[in-house]
Design a protein around this motif. Sequence first.
Motif, PDB file in Angstrom:
ATOM      1  N   ILE A 166      46.960  65.385  29.161  1.00 34.06           N
ATOM      2  CA  ILE A 166      46.814  65.192  30.595  1.00 34.06           C
ATOM      3  C   ILE A 166      48.100  64.562  31.137  1.00 34.06           C
ATOM      4  CG2 ILE A 166      45.504  64.047  32.404  1.00 34.06           C
ATOM      5  CD1 ILE A 166      43.985  66.255  30.972  1.00 34.06           C
ATOM      6  N   VAL A 167      48.643  65.161  32.185  1.00 30.25           N
ATOM      7  CA  VAL A 167      49.833  64.634  32.851  1.00 30.25           C
ATOM      8  C   VAL A 167      49.439  64.225  34.270  1.00 30.25           C
ATOM      9  CG1 VAL A 167      52.168  65.134  33.656  1.00 30.25           C
ATOM     10  CG2 VAL A 167      51.366  66.087  31.478  1.00 30.25           C
ATOM     11  N   TYR A 168      49.672  62.965  34.591  1.00 32.09           N
ATOM     12  CA  TYR A 168      49.285  62.439  35.890  1.00 32.09           C
ATOM     13  C   TYR A 168      50.462  62.475  36.860  1.00 32.09           C
ATOM     14  CZ  TYR A 168      45.228  60.619  33.401  1.00 32.09           C
ATOM     15  OH  TYR A 168      44.089  60.496  32.638  1.00 32.09           O
ATOM     16  N   GLU A 169      50.142  62.745  38.126  1.00 29.04           N
ATOM     17  CA  GLU A 169      51.151  62.660  39.172  1.00 29.04           C
ATOM     18  C   GLU A 169      51.519  61.191  39.392  1.00 29.04           C
ATOM     19  OE1 GLU A 169      52.714  64.938  40.819  1.00 29.04           O
ATOM     20  OE2 GLU A 169      51.605  66.769  40.324  1.00 29.04           O
ATOM     21  N   LYS A 170      52.753  60.952  39.818  1.00 30.65           N
ATOM     22  CA  LYS A 170      53.163  59.588  40.132  1.00 30.65           C
ATOM     23  C   LYS A 170      52.224  59.013  41.200  1.00 30.65           C
ATOM     24  CE  LYS A 170      56.954  56.782  41.963  1.00 30.65           C
ATOM     25  NZ  LYS A 170      58.301  56.785  42.587  1.00 30.65           N
ATOM     26  N   GLY A 171      51.713  57.807  40.932  1.00 20.56           N
ATOM     27  CA  GLY A 171      50.803  57.160  41.867  1.00 20.56           C
ATOM     28  C   GLY A 171      49.346  57.522  41.666  1.00 20.56           C
ATOM     29  N   ALA A 172      49.029  58.364  40.664  1.00 18.50           N
ATOM     30  CA  ALA A 172      47.637  58.750  40.394  1.00 18.50           C
ATOM     31  C   ALA A 172      46.984  57.759  39.435  1.00 18.50           C
ATOM     32  CB  ALA A 172      47.576  60.155  39.819  1.00 18.50           C
ATOM     33  N   ILE A 173      45.678  57.664  39.499  1.00 18.28           N
ATOM     34  CA  ILE A 173      44.925  56.750  38.634  1.00 18.28           C
ATOM     35  C   ILE A 173      44.932  57.267  37.198  1.00 18.28           C
ATOM     36  CG2 ILE A 173      42.667  55.753  38.143  1.00 18.28           C
ATOM     37  CD1 ILE A 173      42.047  55.880  41.109  1.00 18.28           C
ATOM     38  N   LYS A 174      45.442  56.446  36.282  1.00 22.28           N
ATOM     39  CA  LYS A 174      45.405  56.760  34.859  1.00 22.28           C
ATOM     40  C   LYS A 174      44.205  56.112  34.180  1.00 22.28           C
ATOM     41  CE  LYS A 174      49.000  56.665  32.294  1.00 22.28           C
ATOM     42  NZ  LYS A 174      50.190  56.172  31.568  1.00 22.28           N
ATOM     43  N   ASP A 175      43.843  54.933  34.662  1.00 24.95           N
ATOM     44  CA  ASP A 175      42.748  54.203  34.025  1.00 24.95           C
ATOM     45  C   ASP A 175      42.160  53.228  35.028  1.00 24.95           C
ATOM     46  OD1 ASP A 175      41.064  53.459  31.874  1.00 24.95           O
ATOM     47  OD2 ASP A 175      42.272  51.679  31.529  1.00 24.95           O
ATOM     48  N   ALA A 176      40.870  52.956  34.868  1.00 28.22           N
ATOM     49  CA  ALA A 176      40.186  51.972  35.707  1.00 28.22           C
ATOM     50  C   ALA A 176      39.251  51.159  34.820  1.00 28.22           C
ATOM     51  CB  ALA A 176      39.407  52.657  36.821  1.00 28.22           C
ATOM     52  N   GLU A 177      39.290  49.866  34.983  1.00 31.57           N
ATOM     53  CA  GLU A 177      38.441  48.962  34.204  1.00 31.57           C
ATOM     54  C   GLU A 177      37.753  48.000  35.164  1.00 31.57           C
ATOM     55  OE1 GLU A 177      38.686  45.932  30.345  1.00 31.57           O
ATOM     56  OE2 GLU A 177      40.507  46.809  31.200  1.00 31.57           O
ATOM     57  N   MET A 178      36.472  47.776  34.909  1.00 32.41           N
ATOM     58  CA  MET A 178      35.678  46.923  35.796  1.00 32.41           C
ATOM     59  C   MET A 178      35.218  45.679  35.049  1.00 32.41           C
ATOM     60  SD  MET A 178      32.266  48.018  37.905  1.00 32.41           S
ATOM     61  CE  MET A 178      31.023  46.799  38.354  1.00 32.41           C
ATOM     62  N   PHE A 179      35.251  44.549  35.752  1.00 32.38           N
ATOM     63  CA  PHE A 179      34.788  43.274  35.211  1.00 32.38           C
ATOM     64  C   PHE A 179      33.640  42.763  36.080  1.00 32.38           C
ATOM     65  CE2 PHE A 179      39.099  43.870  33.928  1.00 32.38           C
ATOM     66  CZ  PHE A 179      39.250  43.261  32.696  1.00 32.38           C
ATOM     67  N   VAL A 180      32.604  42.257  35.428  1.00 32.60           N
ATOM     68  CA  VAL A 180      31.439  41.705  36.118  1.00 32.60           C
ATOM     69  C   VAL A 180      31.394  40.210  35.843  1.00 32.60           C
ATOM     70  CG1 VAL A 180      28.921  41.757  36.329  1.00 32.60           C
ATOM     71  CG2 VAL A 180      30.196  43.880  35.900  1.00 32.60           C
ATOM     72  N   ASP A 181      31.583  39.427  36.905  1.00 32.93           N
ATOM     73  CA  ASP A 181      31.657  37.964  36.756  1.00 32.93           C
ATOM     74  C   ASP A 181      32.671  37.569  35.672  1.00 32.93           C
ATOM     75  OD1 ASP A 181      29.823  37.408  38.779  1.00 32.93           O
ATOM     76  OD2 ASP A 181      28.115  37.560  37.421  1.00 32.93           O
ATOM     77  N   GLY A 182      33.782  38.292  35.648  1.00 28.79           N
ATOM     78  CA  GLY A 182      34.873  37.975  34.731  1.00 28.79           C
ATOM     79  C   GLY A 182      34.770  38.604  33.356  1.00 28.79           C
TER      80      GLY A 182
END
Length: 400
Positions: A166-182
């Motif tokens: 997978i090749v991402y465009e500049k400025g595109a989301i590569k990864d997202a991580e969520m934290f719940v109460d830290g």
Amino acid sequence: MSLFDLERELTQSGKKQIAAEVPELIRRKQDEIYAALAEMEGGARPGRDRQRKKAGKIAAAASAAALIAVLGSGFVSPAMAQTMKQIPVVGGIFKLADELGLRTAEEQGLVSNPEAYDEHDGTVLKIREVVFDGTLLSFSLQREGGDFHGGISDYKEVRSGGESKIVYEKGAIKDAEMFVDGVAMKSFPGAYRPDLTWEPSADDDAVLFHVFNNSNGSVPNSTHLPDEFSLTLKITLEGFKDPFVITLPVHKQADRVTVTSGEQKTWNGLSMTVKELEFSPVSTILRLEVHADHEWTDAEKGNLLFEVVGSNGEKGNQIGGKGIYPDRKTVAFDIVLDRFKEAPESVTIKPFMPVFANPDAAFGGYALDENGEIRKHFMQELNMTVPVSRSRIDQLYRLQ
């Protein structure tokens, strides 16, 4: 480009009378502004202060529509094109979403607008809208600023030597991580952790996030999002060394109606039990369990799907879901659907297997009908209709 330069170029462009086809991006933004203008004209008679604000919004939107009309004439320089990308979508991402639940949440005032953001090197990531009904958490993420040629969700698959990446465009989301109460959500134990997904929106510079909560926090190795918590989102964009980190409070904003069933049917070695249905102004959740008289094979896993239909014939629009295997013969399904347009008196669950393009295959592409829809082999013997309280659901749907 400065505002002076933009105005000068618009003036010069407006003097030219050459017609050209309106680009799709410009046409879409033009339609959004005209739709917002129409909406501003409706509603109750406002007071004097509100009239001033409303007039200002109409004037601003009309100016933007005129500006876009000039841009659509074909005289769009690269600098102007970049400036055009910075004009925000009118009315918010939820308002333009394909999901009725998100549009309803906006209309009923269930959406919070935290404007929580982080900025790196002139690029801002901002959470604009949030709604949480206790089971489905949805929020929009907007990208502002920066010199990008692709959307925030753009990527492509590149194949080389039999392998793909997978090749991402500049400025595109590569990864997202969520934290719940830290606490990082990916560190929650077991397969029962909430699921985080995202998808493109009506705006190339924005995405819609969905987080699907689990049904029961008492299940071993299960983590259930509380009604109130602190959400931290860590986003990695292509071309940026450090992730963007955004923190905001989340609280439940909608009531739910839960219908417990327990109805069961058995056919051809399969036993299906409907556990419950949940309704909110934003979403519909179906929870069921299927037990087989044999261990599920890889070919069977993922190929048992469900069509959900309301008593008025309306098909449920599936947003997401998961299948969990508590043992090798059992699958527990949590299916996330959009809300129904009208409150039903009952809901029918119709299990089916998709038909593959290659009749002898257990994997690969699906066969399509004349409408481009997946061909389905329904297991009618397992169909189940669950009665629900239409008046209670209608009260939820029509909450003002």
